[in-house]
Scaffold this motif. Structure first.
Motif, PDB file in Angstrom:
ATOM      1  N   ILE A 115      41.359 -30.357  -2.688  1.00  0.00           N
ATOM      2  CA  ILE A 115      42.362 -30.840  -2.043  1.00  0.00           C
ATOM      3  C   ILE A 115      41.910 -31.859  -0.905  1.00  0.00           C
ATOM      4  CG2 ILE A 115      44.009 -30.414   0.022  1.00  0.00           C
ATOM      5  CD1 ILE A 115      43.957 -27.346  -1.559  1.00  0.00           C
ATOM      6  N   ALA A 116      42.540 -33.044  -0.667  1.00  0.00           N
ATOM      7  CA  ALA A 116      42.117 -33.697   0.482  1.00  0.00           C
ATOM      8  C   ALA A 116      43.133 -33.678   1.530  1.00  0.00           C
ATOM      9  CB  ALA A 116      42.094 -35.207   0.024  1.00  0.00           C
ATOM     10  N   ASP A 117      42.751 -33.376   2.702  1.00  0.00           N
ATOM     11  CA  ASP A 117      43.789 -33.119   3.651  1.00  0.00           C
ATOM     12  C   ASP A 117      43.077 -33.947   4.977  1.00  0.00           C
ATOM     13  OD1 ASP A 117      45.923 -32.371   5.581  1.00  0.00           O
ATOM     14  OD2 ASP A 117      45.150 -30.423   5.841  1.00  0.00           O
ATOM     15  N   ARG A 118      43.933 -35.047   5.431  1.00  0.00           N
ATOM     16  CA  ARG A 118      43.717 -35.938   6.600  1.00  0.00           C
ATOM     17  C   ARG A 118      42.248 -36.321   6.315  1.00  0.00           C
ATOM     18  NH1 ARG A 118      46.104 -31.892  10.746  1.00  0.00           N
ATOM     19  NH2 ARG A 118      46.119 -30.810   8.826  1.00  0.00           N
ATOM     20  N   GLY A 119      41.606 -36.373   5.128  1.00  0.00           N
ATOM     21  CA  GLY A 119      40.298 -37.128   4.826  1.00  0.00           C
ATOM     22  C   GLY A 119      39.177 -35.927   4.781  1.00  0.00           C
ATOM     23  N   GLN A 120      39.568 -34.721   4.863  1.00  0.00           N
ATOM     24  CA  GLN A 120      38.552 -33.778   4.716  1.00  0.00           C
ATOM     25  C   GLN A 120      38.881 -33.159   3.314  1.00  0.00           C
ATOM     26  OE1 GLN A 120      39.366 -31.256   7.869  1.00  0.00           O
ATOM     27  NE2 GLN A 120      38.358 -32.418   9.458  1.00  0.00           N
ATOM     28  N   TRP A 121      37.726 -32.653   2.494  1.00  0.00           N
ATOM     29  CA  TRP A 121      37.962 -32.289   1.338  1.00  0.00           C
ATOM     30  C   TRP A 121      37.797 -30.797   1.186  1.00  0.00           C
ATOM     31  CZ3 TRP A 121      39.757 -35.135  -2.862  1.00  0.00           C
ATOM     32  CH2 TRP A 121      39.924 -36.569  -2.486  1.00  0.00           C
ATOM     33  N   PHE A 122      38.491 -29.884   0.217  1.00  0.00           N
ATOM     34  CA  PHE A 122      38.079 -28.724   0.225  1.00  0.00           C
ATOM     35  C   PHE A 122      38.345 -28.286  -1.349  1.00  0.00           C
ATOM     36  CE2 PHE A 122      40.368 -29.331   4.209  1.00  0.00           C
ATOM     37  CZ  PHE A 122      39.596 -28.589   4.907  1.00  0.00           C
ATOM     38  N   VAL A 123      37.205 -27.644  -1.958  1.00  0.00           N
ATOM     39  CA  VAL A 123      37.579 -27.466  -3.360  1.00  0.00           C
ATOM     40  C   VAL A 123      37.446 -25.687  -3.385  1.00  0.00           C
ATOM     41  CG1 VAL A 123      36.112 -27.089  -5.507  1.00  0.00           C
ATOM     42  CG2 VAL A 123      35.880 -29.108  -3.961  1.00  0.00           C
ATOM     43  N   GLU A 124      38.733 -25.199  -3.903  1.00  0.00           N
ATOM     44  CA  GLU A 124      38.894 -23.680  -4.217  1.00  0.00           C
ATOM     45  C   GLU A 124      38.945 -23.292  -5.427  1.00  0.00           C
ATOM     46  OE1 GLU A 124      41.064 -23.317   0.205  1.00  0.00           O
ATOM     47  OE2 GLU A 124      42.293 -23.747  -1.653  1.00  0.00           O
ATOM     48  N   VAL A 125      38.570 -21.916  -5.687  1.00  0.00           N
ATOM     49  CA  VAL A 125      38.678 -21.371  -6.821  1.00  0.00           C
ATOM     50  C   VAL A 125      39.639 -20.283  -7.252  1.00  0.00           C
ATOM     51  CG1 VAL A 125      37.446 -20.541  -8.834  1.00  0.00           C
ATOM     52  CG2 VAL A 125      36.362 -22.260  -7.643  1.00  0.00           C
ATOM     53  N   HIS A 126      40.600 -19.975  -8.151  1.00  0.00           N
ATOM     54  CA  HIS A 126      41.285 -18.780  -8.163  1.00  0.00           C
ATOM     55  C   HIS A 126      41.074 -18.089  -9.515  1.00  0.00           C
ATOM     56  CE1 HIS A 126      45.012 -16.687  -9.256  1.00  0.00           C
ATOM     57  NE2 HIS A 126      45.666 -17.143  -8.130  1.00  0.00           N
ATOM     58  N   PRO A 127      40.312 -16.900  -9.373  1.00  0.00           N
ATOM     59  CA  PRO A 127      40.115 -15.884 -10.507  1.00  0.00           C
ATOM     60  C   PRO A 127      41.346 -15.366 -11.170  1.00  0.00           C
ATOM     61  CG  PRO A 127      39.101 -15.170  -8.538  1.00  0.00           C
ATOM     62  CD  PRO A 127      40.113 -16.142  -7.983  1.00  0.00           C
ATOM     63  N   GLY A 128      41.458 -15.618 -12.517  1.00  0.00           N
ATOM     64  CA  GLY A 128      42.795 -15.330 -13.202  1.00  0.00           C
ATOM     65  C   GLY A 128      43.457 -16.417 -13.420  1.00  0.00           C
ATOM     66  N   MET A 142      47.699 -40.708   5.177  1.00  0.00           N
ATOM     67  CA  MET A 142      46.968 -39.794   6.124  1.00  0.00           C
ATOM     68  C   MET A 142      45.769 -39.236   5.298  1.00  0.00           C
ATOM     69  SD  MET A 142      49.549 -37.906   8.507  1.00  0.00           S
ATOM     70  CE  MET A 142      48.355 -37.096   9.534  1.00  0.00           C
ATOM     71  N   GLU A 143      45.188 -39.841   4.131  1.00  0.00           N
ATOM     72  CA  GLU A 143      44.357 -39.472   3.432  1.00  0.00           C
ATOM     73  C   GLU A 143      44.334 -37.992   2.607  1.00  0.00           C
ATOM     74  OE1 GLU A 143      40.798 -40.348   5.889  1.00  0.00           O
ATOM     75  OE2 GLU A 143      40.719 -42.444   5.255  1.00  0.00           O
ATOM     76  N   GLN A 144      45.547 -37.750   2.162  1.00  0.00           N
ATOM     77  CA  GLN A 144      45.948 -36.433   1.280  1.00  0.00           C
ATOM     78  C   GLN A 144      46.217 -36.794  -0.162  1.00  0.00           C
ATOM     79  OE1 GLN A 144      48.233 -34.292   4.393  1.00  0.00           O
ATOM     80  NE2 GLN A 144      49.381 -36.075   4.097  1.00  0.00           N
ATOM     81  N   GLY A 145      45.769 -35.816  -0.711  1.00  0.00           N
ATOM     82  CA  GLY A 145      46.264 -35.725  -1.992  1.00  0.00           C
ATOM     83  C   GLY A 145      45.587 -34.122  -2.732  1.00  0.00           C
ATOM     84  N   PHE A 146      45.759 -34.058  -4.059  1.00  0.00           N
ATOM     85  CA  PHE A 146      44.880 -32.843  -4.733  1.00  0.00           C
ATOM     86  C   PHE A 146      45.261 -33.057  -6.169  1.00  0.00           C
ATOM     87  CE2 PHE A 146      49.538 -31.847  -4.082  1.00  0.00           C
ATOM     88  CZ  PHE A 146      50.087 -31.261  -5.581  1.00  0.00           C
TER      89      PHE A 146
END
Length: 157
Positions: free
Chosen positions: A51-64, A34-38
């Protein structure tokens, strides 16, 4: 080659420049069905997850450095919120109405694909790191929280 496979190769290539930048790979999974991973990284003052979730990509940042993980919500901010706080145009997953065909085209071209998001991170990582420094992180957290509330698909009434 499928688009997801090409983008997974971008994720693998990003590991090198992030490591060279001082980021440690904390956790990784995939690629899976299902085209996932991270990948989840930690630097001196922030975490980064791709993050890949069902072929859609997300990049996120966590301060600290506290609370950096693959699954949690707490503390992670989207590139949309970071763009707002850095004074940059919001060009990823923008849920606000777009008023011109050019704006709409830019959002569609950048949303869900990994390359534009990785390009953004490479171009703005120094600014993001600066915003996560101990003397600035509280103001950054307030800005990110406000930006995420304003940009939410389901803002509070």
């Amino acid at each position: 080659m499928r688009r997801f496979d090409q983008e997974w190769q971008l994720l693998v290539a990003a590991r090198t420049w992030l490591r060279d930048r001082g980021y440690r790979l904390l956790d990784s999974r995939g690629p899976e069905g299902m085209e996932q991973g991270f990948d989840v990284y930690a630097g001196d003052g922030l975490g980064l997850r791709i993050i890949a979730d069902r072929g859609q990509w997300f990049v996120e940042v966590h301060p600290g450095a506290d609370g950096i993980d693959a699954a949690g919500w707490e503390g992670w901010s989207t590139l949309e919120a970071w763009s707002t706080c850095l004074g940059e145009p919001v060009t990823f997953h923008d849920t606000r109405p777009t008023f011109t065909d050019e704006d709409r085209a830019a959002v569609l071209a950048n949303s869900w694909w990994l390359q534009p998001q990785l390009d953004y991170v490479q171009d703005h990582l120094t600014q993001i790191e600066r915003a996560c420094q101990p003397d600035r992180v509280e103001a950054t957290l307030r800005c990110l929280g406000d930006a995420q509330r304003r940009q939410s698909a389901f803002p509070p009434a």
